[in-house]
Design an enzyme around this catalytic site. Structure first.
Site, mmCIF file in Angstrom:
data_model
loop_
_atom_site.group_PDB
_atom_site.id
_atom_site.type_symbol
_atom_site.label_atom_id
_atom_site.label_comp_id
_atom_site.label_asym_id
_atom_site.label_seq_id
_atom_site.Cartn_x
_atom_site.Cartn_y
_atom_site.Cartn_z
ATOM 1 N N CYS A 129 0.833 -1.196 0.000
ATOM 2 C CA CYS A 129 0.000 0.000 0.000
ATOM 3 C C CYS A 129 0.870 1.249 0.000
ATOM 4 O O CYS A 129 2.084 1.177 0.053
ATOM 5 C CB CYS A 129 -0.882 0.017 1.238
ATOM 6 S SG CYS A 129 0.089 0.121 2.739
ATOM 7 N N CYS A 146 3.312 1.750 2.870
ATOM 8 C CA CYS A 146 4.575 1.003 2.816
ATOM 9 C C CYS A 146 5.664 1.843 2.159
ATOM 10 O O CYS A 146 6.804 1.871 2.617
ATOM 11 C CB CYS A 146 4.404 -0.278 2.014
ATOM 12 S SG CYS A 146 3.194 -1.402 2.683
ATOM 13 N N ASP A 158 6.398 -35.629 -12.908
ATOM 14 C CA ASP A 158 7.391 -36.115 -11.965
ATOM 15 C C ASP A 158 6.633 -36.288 -10.650
ATOM 16 O O ASP A 158 5.560 -35.719 -10.469
ATOM 17 C CB ASP A 158 8.491 -35.043 -11.843
ATOM 18 C CG ASP A 158 9.435 -35.347 -10.710
ATOM 19 O OD1 ASP A 158 9.854 -36.498 -10.616
ATOM 20 O OD2 ASP A 158 9.731 -34.425 -9.940
ATOM 21 N N ASP A 191 10.163 -30.866 -11.472
ATOM 22 C CA ASP A 191 10.869 -29.832 -10.713
ATOM 23 C C ASP A 191 12.332 -30.144 -10.456
ATOM 24 O O ASP A 191 13.102 -29.262 -10.132
ATOM 25 C CB ASP A 191 10.173 -29.608 -9.363
ATOM 26 C CG ASP A 191 10.458 -30.725 -8.393
ATOM 27 O OD1 ASP A 191 10.506 -31.888 -8.844
ATOM 28 O OD2 ASP A 191 10.650 -30.444 -7.208
#
Lengths: 49, 761
Positions: free
Chosen positions: B30, B33, B438, B621
């Site tokens: 926001c 910040c 996988d 992965d």
């Protein structure tokens, strides 16, 4: 048709001014952070003492 | 041991003792910040400037070297509540940002010229029904030329350069007919102006460039957005390593800054930062990200270890090896090279269209000229009509048809948590008919989780809270269950054995059964299963053996069902053991699976499936999946994947759920059908407009209207990709199409066991 002598250059100059303005905003990085510009106006730092 | 943080590899030093660094900042949401971060930093002595880019979530800091250092800045940010990570911009990103700027400049110039030329053109068009004299018309034409010629020379650069490159490589792409059309239209118009003719096409040529540049700019903006996001993610999860210097002092450095020969300390629970050999220490390491194997491997001095493995029990010192000297990594690199070379470059839809389009259009123009000459027209009229054909067919709509859909689809995917690595991935994703998964880290979650079934919740809570004091991976998994996030005071970790603390006056222990003083039969009585690892907790005479296992992604079953319902065949190829893969496959209802595969064997299976004419989507992965990812027709990796796997995947997906894989397939299929629709629309438009042009009936006004009309039509059609999708992001994607038990099956998969027999040495 004599009016063209100054109307046409004026139209061109206005267009060119717009183009130069856009190129300047591009060069000064005003498109780097589009979302930031929108939220940066919210906090009003200048109001506090 | 005092720890020094060394960030010198990320800091750029300017003149006069100034320094600059870019940080990817987490948790910015926001306007507040921005202020908190910028004010928080500029208050520090020595900070020259701190500016947060809210769009990119990146912070640029400048400071004076002698007053403050990079580590303090990061610590301050963490103190304010924003973890920040130094960021080394990739070269690709810098290139793209330069190119985006050039495109915007071209767009601005084309826009300016199009507006002003149109101003003059409309005067001429309306003047032809009023009292405009020939002198005024010529003046307006010359003014148009004055604006359009330099503007087209500048704004046309991206197309001219690309067309020239394609021609030099003796190929053709969409930019060739565009460039030919624009150049001929301009040349003809100049000639017509000089001969006081009525019709000129300056406006058509420059407007064409403007529309095309709009498309390119949007495409580039989307690509940059995903690239920036992926770059931030990479730096947020970048690992730090503990380097030992000559004096044996520990320095925290980014893993990217490690050099071969460096000695590194790896504590229990830490990730091994680079490939190398162990110098001292004895431990067990979890190599699930490398090989898919879930059971830890025992290592000691001299063993070769790979980046991405997790050190489980003892502290290790290791020496970083030169890149590619490890046997496994070598093997993977070699396979990767082969796979990338062998991957027959799939011809993209747009290029295929261009290859058909350019010859047809140019032939039509030539025939028009010849036809008019035979019919007895003057040479000048024949050429003018032929060029009118080229202008009207100039593939404005065709060049927009595919990128426009790509931009919209990429935006859809981005919101669904899928980041595209390359632009044409959407087309390839849409074509797949077989999905190869996988297991470890793809179908299952990358982090193991506690299977809390049949454990006293009170006992589990105490065990989980005690686990907060340990860095062992099993304990870390257990600690995630703790509701009370404060570790027990005075908890002591005994490296390689467990952790103990006094709870309510009596000692509690968590760790191996020996550490908890439990007789072996106590733990043996609990049902053993191959998938789980156990951690023992003992307190006040009560004990529990807590199973921790790789759990399936929460929606894995629903997603695999939905994929099968859409006619895709699913296969599991894993590097893990038979006992671990079988149950997972059967729970997901996947009939075809092979366990214990090496990277070479995975590729061999993929090649075999490809030889059967299948188009494969590989989802994986591990480092061992990287060659398979590169070899498959399309590929997706979870964001937790090994670096090498990520860089060879076409797309990455975020989060714990597997749903993005399904969404990617759905969005891609829809996008492809829209691309085809758009191509058909352009063909229809051309087949309507070309006869007019051949007949010599096209005036500049008709050309301008037809051109913008068709461009707007395909762009609107591309936007439909977005209209159909909102239900998808809000509603459960599985609701719309219930999983059918009798899924339509494609070609039967050849017995995979045969492959295994062939691969046996």
């Amino acid at each position: 048709m004599n009016v063209l002598i100054y109307l046409v250059p004026m139209a061109l100059l206005l267009g060119l001014a717009g183009l130069v303005g856009f190129l300047w905003t591009l060069k000064s990085g005003q498109y780097e952070d589009l979302d930031g510009a929108a939220v940066r106006i919210l906090p009003d730092d200048d109001l506090k003492a | 041991m005092a720890e020094i943080l060394d960030l010198s590899s990320f800091v750029e030093h300017g003149d006069a003792g100034t320094a600059h660094m870019t940080l990817a900042v987490d948790g910015v949401g926001c306007a507040g910040c921005i202020r908190k971060i910028e004010n928080g930093l500029t208050k520090l002595p020595g900070i020259i400037d701190a500016r947060l880019n809210f769009t990119q979530r990146r912070l640029a800091v400048d400071w004076r070297d002698d007053e403050i250092d990079a580590a303090t800045i990061i610590k301050t940010l963490e103190g304010i509540g924003y973890p920040a990570h130094p960021f080394a911009p990739e070269r690709v990103e810098a290139d793209e940002s330069r190119q985006a700027k050039l495109l915007l400049k071209c767009l601005a110039v084309a826009g300016f010229a199009a507006m002003n030329v149109m101003l003059l053109s409309i005067s001429v068009w309306s003047g032809s029904v009023s009292d405009m004299t020939q002198e005024t018309r010529d003046l307006f034409h010359w003014l148009s030329a004055l604006i359009a010629l330099p503007a087209a020379a500048y704004a046309g650069q991206p197309f001219f350069i690309s067309a020239w490159r394609a021609l030099r490589a003796r190929a053709t792409n969409m930019d060739v007919p565009i460039s030919v059309g624009v150049v001929l239209a301009l040349a003809l118009s100049v000639y017509e102006t000089a001969t006081h003719a009525v019709h000129v096409y300056f406006d058509s040529a420059i407007m064409l460039l403007f529309f095309l540049l709009c498309g390119r700019c949007l495409d580039m903006a989307m690509r940059r957005k995903t690239r920036v996001f992926a770059g931030n993610l990479a730096s947020l999860k970048a690992e730090f390593a503990h380097r030992l210097d000559a004096k044996g002092e520990v320095i925290r450095v980014p893993a990217a800054a490690l050099r071969p020969g460096d000695r590194v300390l790896v504590r229990p629970g830490e990730v091994i930062p680079a490939d190398g050999a162990i110098l001292t220490g004895r431990s067990e390491i979890d190599e699930s990200l490398i090989t898919g194997e879930t059971v830890p491997r025992a290592v000691d001095a001299g063993t070769t270890v790979y980046a991405g493995s997790i050190n489980c029990s003892g502290a290790l010192t290791m020496q970083i090896a030169a890149a590619g000297s490890g046997t496994l990594v070598d093997e993977v690199e070699r396979l990767l090279q082969k796979a990338t070379e062998a991957k027959s470059r799939t011809v993209r839809l747009a290029d295929r269209a261009a290859q058909l389009y350019a010859p047809v259009v140019h032939a039509a123009a030539a025939l028009t000229a010849i036809g008019w000459l035979i019919a007895g027209a003057s040479f000048h009229d024949a050429i003018v009509t032929a060029i009118a054909v080229l202008i009207i067919t100039c593939p404005c709509a065709l060049a927009l048809a595919i990128p426009a859909v790509q931009v919209v689809a990429a935006g859809q995917l981005f919101r669904a948590g899928v980041i595209l690595n390359c632009g044409d991935a959407i087309e390839r994703l849409a074509q797949v008919d077989t999905v190869v998964f996988d297991k470890t880290g793809t179908l299952t979650l990358p982090d193991p989780a506690v299977d809390a079934f049949a454990i006293d919740p009170d006992l589990l809570e105490r065990a989980a809270r005690l686990a907060l004091s340990s860095r062992h991976p099993l304990a870390v998994a257990l600690a995630r269950r703790a509701r009370e996030r404060i570790p027990y005071p005075g908890a002591v970790e005994e490296p390689g054995q467990g952790v103990r603390a006094m709870i309510d006056g009596t000692e509690a222990r968590l760790g191996s059964s020996a550490f908890c003083d439990l007789a072996d039969e106590d733990t043996q009585s609990t049902p053993r299963d191959a998938e789980a690892s156990f951690i023992i907790f003992a307190h006040r005479g009560k004990s529990a053996s807590i199973p921790i296992r790789q759990s399936l992604r929460p929606d894995a079953i629903a997603v695999t069902q939905a994929l099968m319902a859409r006619g895709l065949d699913l296969i599991v190829l894993s590097g893990d053991r038979q006992e671990a893969v079988g149950p997972v496959a059967s729970r997901l209802g996947i009939r075809e699976w092979i366990a214990g595969l090496t990277p070479a064997a995975k590729i061999a299976v993929i090649e075999l499936l490809k030889a059967q004419g299948r188009r494969i989507l590989m989802v994986g992965d591990g480092l061992n999946d990287a060659p398979a990812l590169a070899a498959a027709h399309a590929s997706i990796s979870p964001i937790t994947a090994a670096h090498l796997a990520q860089s060879h995947a076409d797309a990455l997906f975020l989060g714990e759920r597997l749903a993005p894989v399904l969404r990617a397939v759905i969005v891609a299929r829809r996008a492809r059908s829209l691309m085809r629709q758009n191509l058909i629309l352009t063909v229809i438009y051309n087949s309507l407009a070309v006869p007019f042009a051949i007949a010599g009936l096209v005036t500049p006004l008709i050309a301008a209207v037809a051109m913008s009309g068709s461009s707007i039509l395909v762009t609107l059609n591309a936007l439909r990709a977005r209209l159909g999708m909102p239900q998808l992001s809000n509603v459960d994607p599985f609701a719309s199409e219930p999983a059918r038990a009798e899924a339509p099956r494609g070609k039967p998969i050849a017995p995979l066991t045969q492959v295994m027999a062939d691969l046996a040495p």
